[in-house]
Design a protein around this motif. Structure first.
Motif, PDB file in Angstrom:
ATOM      1  N   VAL A 433      52.042 -19.622  -4.067  1.00 61.78           N
ATOM      2  CA  VAL A 433      50.781 -20.182  -4.541  1.00 61.78           C
ATOM      3  C   VAL A 433      49.600 -19.448  -3.919  1.00 61.78           C
ATOM      4  CG1 VAL A 433      49.317 -22.233  -4.526  1.00 61.78           C
ATOM      5  CG2 VAL A 433      51.752 -22.451  -5.050  1.00 61.78           C
ATOM      6  N   PHE A 434      49.691 -19.142  -2.624  1.00 62.64           N
ATOM      7  CA  PHE A 434      48.607 -18.429  -1.945  1.00 62.64           C
ATOM      8  C   PHE A 434      48.393 -17.057  -2.577  1.00 62.64           C
ATOM      9  CE2 PHE A 434      47.058 -15.454   1.241  1.00 62.64           C
ATOM     10  CZ  PHE A 434      45.938 -16.106   1.727  1.00 62.64           C
ATOM     11  N   VAL A 435      49.474 -16.348  -2.827  1.00 64.97           N
ATOM     12  CA  VAL A 435      49.362 -15.025  -3.457  1.00 64.97           C
ATOM     13  C   VAL A 435      48.741 -15.163  -4.846  1.00 64.97           C
ATOM     14  CG1 VAL A 435      50.667 -13.081  -4.382  1.00 64.97           C
ATOM     15  CG2 VAL A 435      51.255 -14.018  -2.140  1.00 64.97           C
ATOM     16  N   GLY A 436      49.174 -16.176  -5.604  1.00 63.38           N
ATOM     17  CA  GLY A 436      48.628 -16.393  -6.943  1.00 63.38           C
ATOM     18  C   GLY A 436      47.165 -16.785  -6.930  1.00 63.38           C
ATOM     19  N   ASP A 437      46.733 -17.433  -5.857  1.00 64.16           N
ATOM     20  CA  ASP A 437      45.331 -17.848  -5.737  1.00 64.16           C
ATOM     21  C   ASP A 437      44.430 -16.679  -5.384  1.00 64.16           C
ATOM     22  OD1 ASP A 437      43.057 -19.396  -5.578  1.00 64.16           O
ATOM     23  OD2 ASP A 437      43.518 -20.205  -3.601  1.00 64.16           O
ATOM     24  N   HIS A 438      44.978 -15.692  -4.684  1.00 58.71           N
ATOM     25  CA  HIS A 438      44.170 -14.561  -4.229  1.00 58.71           C
ATOM     26  C   HIS A 438      44.629 -13.243  -4.859  1.00 58.71           C
ATOM     27  CE1 HIS A 438      42.154 -17.051  -1.210  1.00 58.71           C
ATOM     28  NE2 HIS A 438      43.332 -17.590  -0.971  1.00 58.71           N
ATOM     29  N   LEU A 439      45.263 -13.339  -6.017  1.00 57.71           N
ATOM     30  CA  LEU A 439      45.793 -12.150  -6.685  1.00 57.71           C
ATOM     31  C   LEU A 439      44.661 -11.208  -7.078  1.00 57.71           C
ATOM     32  CD1 LEU A 439      48.399 -10.853  -7.810  1.00 57.71           C
ATOM     33  CD2 LEU A 439      47.895 -12.009  -9.979  1.00 57.71           C
ATOM     34  N   VAL A 440      44.801  -9.935  -6.715  1.00 54.40           N
ATOM     35  CA  VAL A 440      43.827  -8.898  -7.059  1.00 54.40           C
ATOM     36  C   VAL A 440      44.487  -7.926  -8.015  1.00 54.40           C
ATOM     37  CG1 VAL A 440      42.492  -6.951  -6.184  1.00 54.40           C
ATOM     38  CG2 VAL A 440      42.522  -9.111  -4.924  1.00 54.40           C
ATOM     39  N   THR A 441      43.921  -7.796  -9.210  1.00 53.41           N
ATOM     40  CA  THR A 441      44.499  -6.907 -10.218  1.00 53.41           C
ATOM     41  C   THR A 441      43.579  -5.746 -10.574  1.00 53.41           C
ATOM     42  OG1 THR A 441      43.615  -8.254 -12.026  1.00 53.41           O
ATOM     43  CG2 THR A 441      45.834  -8.780 -11.229  1.00 53.41           C
ATOM     44  N   ASP A 442      42.320  -5.818 -10.182  1.00 55.88           N
ATOM     45  CA  ASP A 442      41.384  -4.750 -10.496  1.00 55.88           C
ATOM     46  C   ASP A 442      40.171  -4.876  -9.572  1.00 55.88           C
ATOM     47  OD1 ASP A 442      39.985  -6.928 -11.478  1.00 55.88           O
ATOM     48  OD2 ASP A 442      40.228  -6.394 -13.583  1.00 55.88           O
ATOM     49  N   GLY A 443      39.190  -3.999  -9.766  1.00 59.33           N
ATOM     50  CA  GLY A 443      38.012  -4.011  -8.912  1.00 59.33           C
ATOM     51  C   GLY A 443      37.234  -5.299  -8.999  1.00 59.33           C
ATOM     52  N   ALA A 444      37.130  -5.853 -10.201  1.00 55.29           N
ATOM     53  CA  ALA A 444      36.359  -7.086 -10.383  1.00 55.29           C
ATOM     54  C   ALA A 444      36.989  -8.246  -9.614  1.00 55.29           C
ATOM     55  CB  ALA A 444      36.240  -7.421 -11.860  1.00 55.29           C
ATOM     56  N   SER A 445      38.306  -8.389  -9.712  1.00 52.21           N
ATOM     57  CA  SER A 445      38.956  -9.499  -9.003  1.00 52.21           C
ATOM     58  C   SER A 445      38.883  -9.299  -7.484  1.00 52.21           C
ATOM     59  CB  SER A 445      40.412  -9.653  -9.458  1.00 52.21           C
ATOM     60  OG  SER A 445      41.140  -8.462  -9.273  1.00 52.21           O
ATOM     61  N   PHE A 446      38.887  -8.035  -7.032  1.00 44.65           N
ATOM     62  CA  PHE A 446      38.719  -7.770  -5.600  1.00 44.65           C
ATOM     63  C   PHE A 446      37.320  -8.187  -5.138  1.00 44.65           C
ATOM     64  CE2 PHE A 446      37.389  -4.762  -2.211  1.00 44.65           C
ATOM     65  CZ  PHE A 446      38.254  -5.193  -1.217  1.00 44.65           C
ATOM     66  N   ARG A 447      36.316  -7.831  -5.930  1.00 52.13           N
ATOM     67  CA  ARG A 447      34.953  -8.213  -5.563  1.00 52.13           C
ATOM     68  C   ARG A 447      34.762  -9.725  -5.634  1.00 52.13           C
ATOM     69  NH1 ARG A 447      34.259  -3.392  -8.467  1.00 52.13           N
ATOM     70  NH2 ARG A 447      33.865  -4.485 -10.441  1.00 52.13           N
ATOM     71  N   ASN A 448      35.425 -10.371  -6.592  1.00 49.75           N
ATOM     72  CA  ASN A 448      35.356 -11.837  -6.660  1.00 49.75           C
ATOM     73  C   ASN A 448      35.908 -12.461  -5.386  1.00 49.75           C
ATOM     74  OD1 ASN A 448      34.223 -11.796  -9.220  1.00 49.75           O
ATOM     75  ND2 ASN A 448      36.165 -12.179 -10.278  1.00 49.75           N
ATOM     76  N   GLU A 449      36.979 -11.891  -4.852  1.00 49.80           N
ATOM     77  CA  GLU A 449      37.546 -12.401  -3.608  1.00 49.80           C
ATOM     78  C   GLU A 449      36.563 -12.230  -2.458  1.00 49.80           C
ATOM     79  OE1 GLU A 449      40.603 -13.993  -2.768  1.00 49.80           O
ATOM     80  OE2 GLU A 449      40.409 -14.342  -4.921  1.00 49.80           O
ATOM     81  N   LEU A 450      35.888 -11.083  -2.419  1.00 47.59           N
ATOM     82  CA  LEU A 450      34.942 -10.834  -1.332  1.00 47.59           C
ATOM     83  C   LEU A 450      33.746 -11.775  -1.385  1.00 47.59           C
ATOM     84  CD1 LEU A 450      34.846  -6.922  -1.109  1.00 47.59           C
ATOM     85  CD2 LEU A 450      36.074  -8.539   0.349  1.00 47.59           C
ATOM     86  N   ARG A 451      33.450 -12.315  -2.564  1.00 47.77           N
ATOM     87  CA  ARG A 451      32.321 -13.253  -2.675  1.00 47.77           C
ATOM     88  C   ARG A 451      32.662 -14.645  -2.162  1.00 47.77           C
ATOM     89  NH1 ARG A 451      32.120 -10.591  -7.728  1.00 47.77           N
ATOM     90  NH2 ARG A 451      30.467  -9.022  -7.782  1.00 47.77           N
ATOM     91  N   LYS A 452      33.905 -14.873  -1.826  1.00 46.19           N
ATOM     92  CA  LYS A 452      34.291 -16.151  -1.231  1.00 46.19           C
ATOM     93  C   LYS A 452      34.051 -16.058   0.272  1.00 46.19           C
ATOM     94  CE  LYS A 452      37.973 -16.803  -4.667  1.00 46.19           C
ATOM     95  NZ  LYS A 452      39.450 -16.917  -4.862  1.00 46.19           N
ATOM     96  N   PRO A 453      33.106 -16.826   0.815  1.00 44.97           N
ATOM     97  CA  PRO A 453      32.778 -16.699   2.242  1.00 44.97           C
ATOM     98  C   PRO A 453      33.985 -16.761   3.178  1.00 44.97           C
ATOM     99  CG  PRO A 453      31.129 -18.031   1.148  1.00 44.97           C
ATOM    100  CD  PRO A 453      32.201 -17.787   0.135  1.00 44.97           C
ATOM    101  N   PRO A 454      34.955 -17.678   2.991  1.00 43.45           N
ATOM    102  CA  PRO A 454      36.098 -17.686   3.917  1.00 43.45           C
ATOM    103  C   PRO A 454      36.901 -16.392   3.858  1.00 43.45           C
ATOM    104  CG  PRO A 454      35.971 -19.751   2.706  1.00 43.45           C
ATOM    105  CD  PRO A 454      35.022 -18.818   2.045  1.00 43.45           C
ATOM    106  N   VAL A 455      37.082 -15.841   2.641  1.00 41.87           N
ATOM    107  CA  VAL A 455      37.834 -14.599   2.501  1.00 41.87           C
ATOM    108  C   VAL A 455      37.073 -13.450   3.158  1.00 41.87           C
ATOM    109  CG1 VAL A 455      38.757 -12.907   0.866  1.00 41.87           C
ATOM    110  CG2 VAL A 455      38.978 -15.359   0.393  1.00 41.87           C
ATOM    111  N   PHE A 456      35.767 -13.383   2.889  1.00 43.38           N
ATOM    112  CA  PHE A 456      34.950 -12.312   3.471  1.00 43.38           C
ATOM    113  C   PHE A 456      34.955 -12.394   4.989  1.00 43.38           C
ATOM    114  CE2 PHE A 456      30.986 -10.497   5.054  1.00 43.38           C
ATOM    115  CZ  PHE A 456      30.992  -9.254   4.433  1.00 43.38           C
ATOM    116  N   ALA A 457      34.817 -13.617   5.524  1.00 44.00           N
ATOM    117  CA  ALA A 457      34.791 -13.787   6.981  1.00 44.00           C
ATOM    118  C   ALA A 457      36.127 -13.369   7.591  1.00 44.00           C
ATOM    119  CB  ALA A 457      34.481 -15.240   7.325  1.00 44.00           C
TER     120      ALA A 457
END
Length: 479
Positions: A433-457
């Motif tokens: 579930v964790f992998v599915g919640d933070h799955l990165v498939t391209d540049g956009a999804s990677f940047r979306n993850e970085l916009r999450k403050p807990p992930v960025f921190a």
């Protein structure tokens, strides 16, 4: 089977989206479905597409990247990898035998997730998504399979629905358009037979454009409408810039309802009005898999650095969005970009012209669970209720409950019945579930993850820690 409002003037519907699993349906998915039915006591369950994980290794011998492909010809690398991990090998049998094996597996999948419904004696209806057919069994045949199970309300489609008038003249059911597109009238509680509202199931298509054939020539694929070539030109430039490399067949974008289905949206309202004797369209809610472009109108554009913003996809790429709180109900969630078709087929406009339609709900984008109101119509999502596909964290995976009121169906109540509320404990595989919640498939999804403050921190802290260790290691070497 006649659907009817209860004596207290209510009618309850559960929307189950994106189960997306193979023959061995995840036990957590089954548990969530069972608990939701026990709590909601629904009068109807609607399955809004991608019930089948068509690219599952179980279907490796008959997998279709696109309709019109040769079964088993274009296998995604991720499926090959999964098959090796699971110890599955292609059976190397003839196609007829392989198809029979796949049909058995599809029936097994249906039997698994339908078991809680059948046990509770709840009727259900199903439409189709962009992954269902990829197992090799197309929607028409899956329709027949669903009807093998008790409680299925999917009607047999007319032999020829090219002309609505001809359909009536031939005695066919005008409520049925094509596999996955049909109406379910709900009668008033007084037993008079008056249709108080209708649930419309719409097949939203799968993929747009053509499939490349030999020597670069166009392949045999066309989407549900013969005009697909003109409506959905291949947009490889968009794909190369904003691809979903782990996804399937979306190089030309997602599909749309057929022209036939768009005409039917108005035809069926006229028929229901005639049945009621007043000629008026009945209040109606539509369910389908792929959302139309109008869903973006529930969002507001924000600067790229805005926390929790998501980037738009394909035709909406290059912009970042958050929910527009002035349009969306409290509790709405935006977890990923809206994966609509690149062109607007005019479905929402067709609904507005037909009259009666007050809401359109979709699935497809597993992390989205918002309900917005745009130009007199509600547009909303149910997230995935499955625990095999990607999606939000366990607590937010769920099934959407609707309670309609006979005196005014458009003033319905809706809420999510989530794993967190119903089960309240970790899933059986929180790592998946964790992998599915933070799955990165391209540049956009990677940047979306970085916009999450807990992930960025967390990422920043990790980088800082590694830099600190590297610096100390370098100092020791210099000494």
């Amino acid at each position: 089977m006649t659907l009817r409002f209860r004596g207290n003037g209510t009618f309850r519907v559960l929307q189950m989206a994106d189960i997306q699993d193979g023959p061995n349906v995840n036990e957590d998915t089954i548990r969530l479905i069972r608990e939701a039915i026990a709590v909601a006591e629904p009068d109807l369950v609607v399955l809004t597409g991608d019930q089948i994980r068509g690219y599952d290794p179980a279907y490796i011998d008959t997998f279709l990247r696109r309709r019109g492909d040769t079964p088993g010809e274009h296998i995604r690398s991720v499926t090959k990898f999964e098959a090796k991990v699971q110890g599955l090998e292609p059976e190397h049998v003839d196609l007829d035998t392989a198809m029979e094996h796949t049909r058995d597996k599809v029936r097994e999948t249906f039997a698994s997730f339908l078991e809680p419904l059948i046990t509770a004696d709840v009727p259900f209806a199903a439409t189709y998504g962009n992954h269902d057919f990829q197992c090799g069994v197309l929607a028409d045949e899956q329709d027949d399979m669903y009807r093998e199970f008790p409680g299925c309300l999917n009607p047999r489609v007319p032999a020829d629905t090219a002309d609505a008038n001809a359909v009536d003249a031939n005695g066919d059911d005008p409520l049925a358009c094509e596999a996955g597109t049909f109406a379910l009238p709900i009668e008033s509680s007084d037993g008079s037979g008056r249709i108080a509202m209708s649930v419309m199931m719409v097949n939203s298509g799968d993929y747009a454009g053509e499939v490349g054939g030999e020597d670069g020539e166009p392949g045999p694929y066309v989407e549900t409408d013969a005009q697909a070539k003109a409506k959905h030109p291949i947009t490889f430039s968009l794909y190369s810039q904003h691809s979903r490399a782990i996804d399937l067949a979306d190089s030309a974008g997602y599909g749309s309802p057929s022209d036939q289905a768009l005409r039917w949206l108005g035809d069926v309202q006229r028929h229901l009005g005639e049945r009621n004797g007043d000629g008026l369209p009945v209040p109606a809610i539509a369910f389908q898999h792929i959302p139309p472009q109008e869903f973006y109108q529930c969002l507001r554009e924000v600067p790229a650095w805005t926390p929790y913003a998501v980037e738009g996809a394909r035709a909406f790429a290059g912009k970042c969005y958050l929910l527009d709180e002035s349009k969306c109900r409290p509790g709405s969630l935006l977890g990923e970009s809206i994966g609509c078709a690149d062109t607007n087929c005019g479905e929402v406009d067709a609904m507005r012209r037909a009259g009666g339609y007050f809401a359109l709900f979709a699935g497809h984008d597993h992390k989205n669970a918002f309900v917005g109101h745009v130009d007199g119509m509600d547009l909303g999502y149910a997230p995935t209720c499955g625990f095999t596909p990607y999606g939000p964290k366990s607590a937010l995976r769920g099934i959407r409950l609707f309670t309609f009121h006979e005196d005014d169906p458009a003033m319905y109540d809706t809420r999510m019945l989530t794993w967190g509320e119903l089960i309240g404990e970790p899933s059986s595989n929180e790592l998946r579930v964790f992998v599915g919640d933070h799955l990165v498939t391209d540049g956009a999804s990677f940047r979306n993850e970085l916009r999450k403050p807990p992930v960025f921190a967390t990422l920043a802290l990790s980088v800082a820690t590694l830099a600190h260790v590297a610096w100390h290691s370098l100092r020791k070497r210099r000494r």
